[in-house]
Write a protein that holds these residues in place. Structure first.
Motif, short mmCIF file in Angstrom:
data_model
loop_
_atom_site.label_atom_id
_atom_site.label_comp_id
_atom_site.label_asym_id
_atom_site.label_seq_id
_atom_site.Cartn_x
_atom_site.Cartn_y
_atom_site.Cartn_z
N SER A 18 0.83 -1.21 0.00
CA SER A 18 0.00 0.00 0.00
C SER A 18 0.86 1.25 0.00
CB SER A 18 -0.93 0.01 1.21
OG SER A 18 -1.86 -1.05 1.13
N MET A 19 1.91 1.27 0.81
CA MET A 19 2.79 2.43 0.89
C MET A 19 3.46 2.69 -0.46
SD MET A 19 6.43 3.04 1.23
CE MET A 19 6.92 1.45 1.81
N ALA A 20 3.97 1.66 -1.11
CA ALA A 20 4.64 1.83 -2.40
C ALA A 20 3.68 2.34 -3.47
CB ALA A 20 5.28 0.52 -2.84
N MET A 21 2.46 1.85 -3.44
CA MET A 21 1.47 2.30 -4.43
C MET A 21 1.08 3.75 -4.17
SD MET A 21 -0.10 1.61 -7.18
CE MET A 21 0.27 -0.12 -7.35
N GLU A 22 0.86 4.11 -2.91
CA GLU A 22 0.45 5.47 -2.57
C GLU A 22 1.54 6.50 -2.82
OE1 GLU A 22 -1.21 5.95 1.36
OE2 GLU A 22 -2.35 4.08 1.16
N THR A 23 2.77 6.17 -2.48
CA THR A 23 3.84 7.17 -2.54
C THR A 23 4.59 7.20 -3.87
OG1 THR A 23 5.45 5.68 -1.54
CG2 THR A 23 4.20 7.13 -0.05
N GLU A 24 4.67 6.04 -4.55
CA GLU A 24 5.46 5.98 -5.78
C GLU A 24 4.70 5.39 -6.96
OE1 GLU A 24 9.45 4.38 -5.23
OE2 GLU A 24 9.28 4.72 -3.08
N ASP A 25 3.42 5.08 -6.75
CA ASP A 25 2.62 4.43 -7.80
C ASP A 25 3.35 3.18 -8.32
OD1 ASP A 25 0.28 4.20 -9.28
OD2 ASP A 25 1.14 5.24 -11.00
N ALA B 266 22.57 4.62 19.64
CA ALA B 266 22.63 5.05 18.24
C ALA B 266 23.03 6.51 18.20
CB ALA B 266 21.28 4.85 17.57
N VAL B 267 23.58 6.94 17.07
CA VAL B 267 24.02 8.34 16.94
C VAL B 267 22.98 9.21 16.27
CG1 VAL B 267 26.46 7.73 17.01
CG2 VAL B 267 25.28 7.89 14.79
N GLY B 268 21.90 8.62 15.78
CA GLY B 268 20.84 9.41 15.17
C GLY B 268 19.87 8.57 14.37
N LEU B 269 18.83 9.23 13.91
CA LEU B 269 17.82 8.61 13.05
C LEU B 269 17.86 9.29 11.69
CD1 LEU B 269 14.73 8.58 15.47
CD2 LEU B 269 16.26 6.67 14.94
N ARG B 270 17.64 8.50 10.66
CA ARG B 270 17.56 9.02 9.30
C ARG B 270 16.41 8.33 8.58
NH1 ARG B 270 23.98 9.07 7.49
NH2 ARG B 270 24.43 11.10 8.41
N LEU B 271 15.94 8.98 7.53
CA LEU B 271 14.93 8.36 6.67
C LEU B 271 14.94 9.00 5.31
CD1 LEU B 271 12.45 10.58 6.49
CD2 LEU B 271 11.82 9.59 8.67
N TYR B 272 14.36 8.29 4.35
CA TYR B 272 14.13 8.83 3.02
C TYR B 272 12.69 9.30 2.96
CZ TYR B 272 18.05 5.73 1.76
OH TYR B 272 19.25 5.09 1.69
N VAL B 273 12.45 10.35 2.20
CA VAL B 273 11.08 10.81 1.97
C VAL B 273 11.00 11.35 0.56
CG1 VAL B 273 11.50 13.10 2.99
CG2 VAL B 273 9.17 12.21 2.88
N GLU B 274 9.93 11.03 -0.13
CA GLU B 274 9.72 11.57 -1.48
C GLU B 274 9.61 13.09 -1.39
OE1 GLU B 274 9.34 9.95 -4.56
OE2 GLU B 274 10.09 8.19 -3.49
N ARG B 275 10.28 13.78 -2.28
CA ARG B 275 10.28 15.25 -2.24
C ARG B 275 8.87 15.84 -2.31
NH1 ARG B 275 14.99 14.14 -5.31
NH2 ARG B 275 16.83 15.05 -4.35
N GLU B 276 7.97 15.16 -3.03
CA GLU B 276 6.61 15.66 -3.20
C GLU B 276 5.69 15.33 -2.02
OE1 GLU B 276 8.11 13.56 -5.57
OE2 GLU B 276 8.89 15.27 -6.68
N ASN B 277 6.16 14.54 -1.08
CA ASN B 277 5.33 14.11 0.05
C ASN B 277 5.39 15.19 1.15
OD1 ASN B 277 3.87 12.76 1.98
ND2 ASN B 277 4.94 10.82 1.70
N THR B 278 4.78 16.32 0.87
CA THR B 278 4.87 17.47 1.76
C THR B 278 4.23 17.22 3.13
OG1 THR B 278 2.90 18.43 0.73
CG2 THR B 278 5.05 19.14 -0.11
N GLY B 279 3.19 16.40 3.16
CA GLY B 279 2.56 16.08 4.45
C GLY B 279 3.50 15.32 5.35
N ALA B 280 4.19 14.32 4.80
CA ALA B 280 5.15 13.56 5.60
C ALA B 280 6.31 14.44 6.03
CB ALA B 280 5.66 12.35 4.81
#
Length: 149
Positions: free
Chosen positions: A22-29, A114-128
């Motif tokens: 569901s996540m892949a379809m919603e965010t990246e089609d 841990a020294v920190g948290l990181r994540l990827y986010v789609e540039r167009e996903n302004t809500g996230a």
């Protein structure tokens, strides 16, 4: 609302697979191949060295998920925890489910030094992006590059 966060078990694999699809379809089609995704999720659930999933439940019903993998940083002499495969079921969005998952991961990461948290986010996903910024995350100025095989 009775919200609980717990480590995922092998019996959660089908819910996680569905969440990832569901996540892949919603965010990246993008349609993820079940023949690759299902054993990938099961393998991670069986081998904590590959990563970890946490499940959010509302009144004992699946509400969402978050996965973490580790990246060693020689510059900081510690692990970054990479947040991945985040999915919140539609009916539970904007109810604090992601924040609870994030805070659980943040707490676990701090306890593991841990020294920190990181994540990827789609540039167009302004809500996230807005949500992540509200939680104290910021864009570090790196551009991601990759080659896939």
């Amino acid at each position: 609302m009775n919200l609980t966060i717990r480590r995922a078990k092998q019996s959660d694999a089908s819910a996680i697979v569905a969440g990832n699809q569901s996540m892949a379809m919603e965010t990246e089609d993008k349609q993820l191949e079940a023949a690759v995704l299902e054993p990938g999720v099961s393998r991670l659930l069986a081998d904590a060295s590959l990563g970890r999933y946490w499940i959010a439940e509302v009144d004992e019903q699946y509400a969402g998920q978050i996965m973490v993998t580790l990246e060693w940083s020689d510059w900081r002499n510690g692990h970054f925890w990479w947040i991945q495969s985040v999915y919140i079921a539609r009916q539970f969005r904007r109810q604090g489910v992601f924040t609870a998952l994030y805070e659980k991961v943040r707490s676990e990461a701090r306890n593991a030094d841990a020294v920190g948290l990181r994540l990827y986010v789609e540039r167009e996903n302004t809500g996230a992006i807005a949500t992540y910024e509200t939680l104290g995350m910021s864009e570090p100025g790196y551009k991601m590059m990759e080659v896939t095989f």
